[in-house]
Design an enzyme around this catalytic site. Sequence first.
Site, PDB file in Angstrom:
ATOM      1  N   GLY A  10       0.808  -1.213   0.000  1.00  0.00           N
ATOM      2  CA  GLY A  10       0.000   0.000   0.000  1.00  0.00           C
ATOM      3  C   GLY A  10       0.842   1.263   0.000  1.00  0.00           C
ATOM      4  O   GLY A  10       2.078   1.224   0.013  1.00  0.00           O
ATOM      5  N   ARG A  34      -0.026 -10.873   0.708  1.00  0.00           N
ATOM      6  CA  ARG A  34      -0.878 -11.796  -0.035  1.00  0.00           C
ATOM      7  C   ARG A  34      -0.358 -12.024  -1.451  1.00  0.00           C
ATOM      8  O   ARG A  34      -0.667 -13.041  -2.077  1.00  0.00           O
ATOM      9  CB  ARG A  34      -2.308 -11.250  -0.102  1.00  0.00           C
ATOM     10  CG  ARG A  34      -3.057 -11.287   1.225  1.00  0.00           C
ATOM     11  CD  ARG A  34      -4.359 -10.541   1.140  1.00  0.00           C
ATOM     12  NE  ARG A  34      -4.142  -9.103   0.965  1.00  0.00           N
ATOM     13  CZ  ARG A  34      -5.120  -8.214   0.840  1.00  0.00           C
ATOM     14  NH1 ARG A  34      -6.374  -8.612   0.855  1.00  0.00           N
ATOM     15  NH2 ARG A  34      -4.845  -6.928   0.700  1.00  0.00           N
ATOM     16  N   GLY A  71      -4.950  -1.974   5.177  1.00  0.00           N
ATOM     17  CA  GLY A  71      -6.156  -1.166   5.080  1.00  0.00           C
ATOM     18  C   GLY A  71      -6.712  -1.224   3.677  1.00  0.00           C
ATOM     19  O   GLY A  71      -5.976  -1.486   2.711  1.00  0.00           O
ATOM     20  N   TYR A 122     -16.310   3.668   9.131  1.00  0.00           N
ATOM     21  CA  TYR A 122     -14.861   3.561   8.946  1.00  0.00           C
ATOM     22  C   TYR A 122     -14.111   3.930  10.216  1.00  0.00           C
ATOM     23  O   TYR A 122     -13.201   3.201  10.652  1.00  0.00           O
ATOM     24  CB  TYR A 122     -14.424   4.463   7.797  1.00  0.00           C
ATOM     25  CG  TYR A 122     -12.938   4.450   7.537  1.00  0.00           C
ATOM     26  CD1 TYR A 122     -12.321   3.369   6.908  1.00  0.00           C
ATOM     27  CD2 TYR A 122     -12.141   5.531   7.917  1.00  0.00           C
ATOM     28  CE1 TYR A 122     -10.958   3.358   6.665  1.00  0.00           C
ATOM     29  CE2 TYR A 122     -10.772   5.524   7.672  1.00  0.00           C
ATOM     30  CZ  TYR A 122     -10.188   4.440   7.049  1.00  0.00           C
ATOM     31  OH  TYR A 122      -8.843   4.427   6.815  1.00  0.00           O
ATOM     32  N   LYS A 126     -11.757   1.510  12.709  1.00  0.00           N
ATOM     33  CA  LYS A 126     -10.389   1.823  13.111  1.00  0.00           C
ATOM     34  C   LYS A 126     -10.265   1.899  14.634  1.00  0.00           C
ATOM     35  O   LYS A 126      -9.268   1.454  15.216  1.00  0.00           O
ATOM     36  CB  LYS A 126      -9.938   3.153  12.486  1.00  0.00           C
ATOM     37  CG  LYS A 126      -9.748   3.099  10.981  1.00  0.00           C
ATOM     38  CD  LYS A 126      -8.611   2.149  10.584  1.00  0.00           C
ATOM     39  CE  LYS A 126      -8.305   2.233   9.097  1.00  0.00           C
ATOM     40  NZ  LYS A 126      -7.235   1.305   8.674  1.00  0.00           N
ATOM     41  N   LEU A 149      -4.218  11.099   2.841  1.00  0.00           N
ATOM     42  CA  LEU A 149      -2.878  10.717   2.390  1.00  0.00           C
ATOM     43  C   LEU A 149      -2.644  11.086   0.932  1.00  0.00           C
ATOM     44  O   LEU A 149      -3.515  10.873   0.075  1.00  0.00           O
ATOM     45  CB  LEU A 149      -2.683   9.209   2.547  1.00  0.00           C
ATOM     46  CG  LEU A 149      -2.649   8.669   3.979  1.00  0.00           C
ATOM     47  CD1 LEU A 149      -2.785   7.153   3.973  1.00  0.00           C
ATOM     48  CD2 LEU A 149      -1.358   9.082   4.675  1.00  0.00           C
TER      49      LEU A 149
END
Length: 207
Positions: A10, A34, A71, A122, A126, A149
């Site tokens: 990510g 993964r 995430g 969301y 978190k 971000l």
Amino acid sequence: MTICISGASGLVGNELLIQLLNKTEVEKVLVLSRNPLGFGHPKMQLVIISFDQLHQINVAEKIDIGFCALGTTLRKAGSKAKQQEIDRDYVIAFADFCKRSGAERIGIVSSIGANAQSSNFYLRTKGEMEQGVMALKIPHTIFIRPSFLVGPRKEFRASEKILTALSFLINPFLFGKAKKYKSIHASTVARNLIESTFNDSTEINEL
């Protein structure tokens, strides 16, 4: 020093991985993923896993510090249940794995406004993640709560391109208590999380 990281594919996770590989005191970075990352490094060991099987995995060597940047978005997850699994359950499972492997320090990317009692799905997810990790009682646990971000993403998201452009226009007007809502580059988030986790910093950092 041996580091373990998840979520390295990510935006923030990739920055974490690069910065950790460049630190002289880091001898090895164990990456749980993964999928393949598409590159290698002498310090890096990639382990392809399914995160729902993380509780069954053990490593022979001691992990000193864990970093998690797992995430997803609701759109990519496909359902709220799947997003909760990735953003909450997998992160807690990773923290538990690090603890079982000897880690006494862990740094986790959360979100600004994270709150287990929030009416926002969301932010509630978190917040529940943070509670679950804290319940493990890893001696030095750090959460970093960034705002929007910015940085080079692997996939194109038109909406985020627009939001990024808007954030640069809005940022100069955010100061005082509103300063924490400024957009922030992923590399800055990664650097702050590494420094806070390596040192005896406060438990929660909002950027």
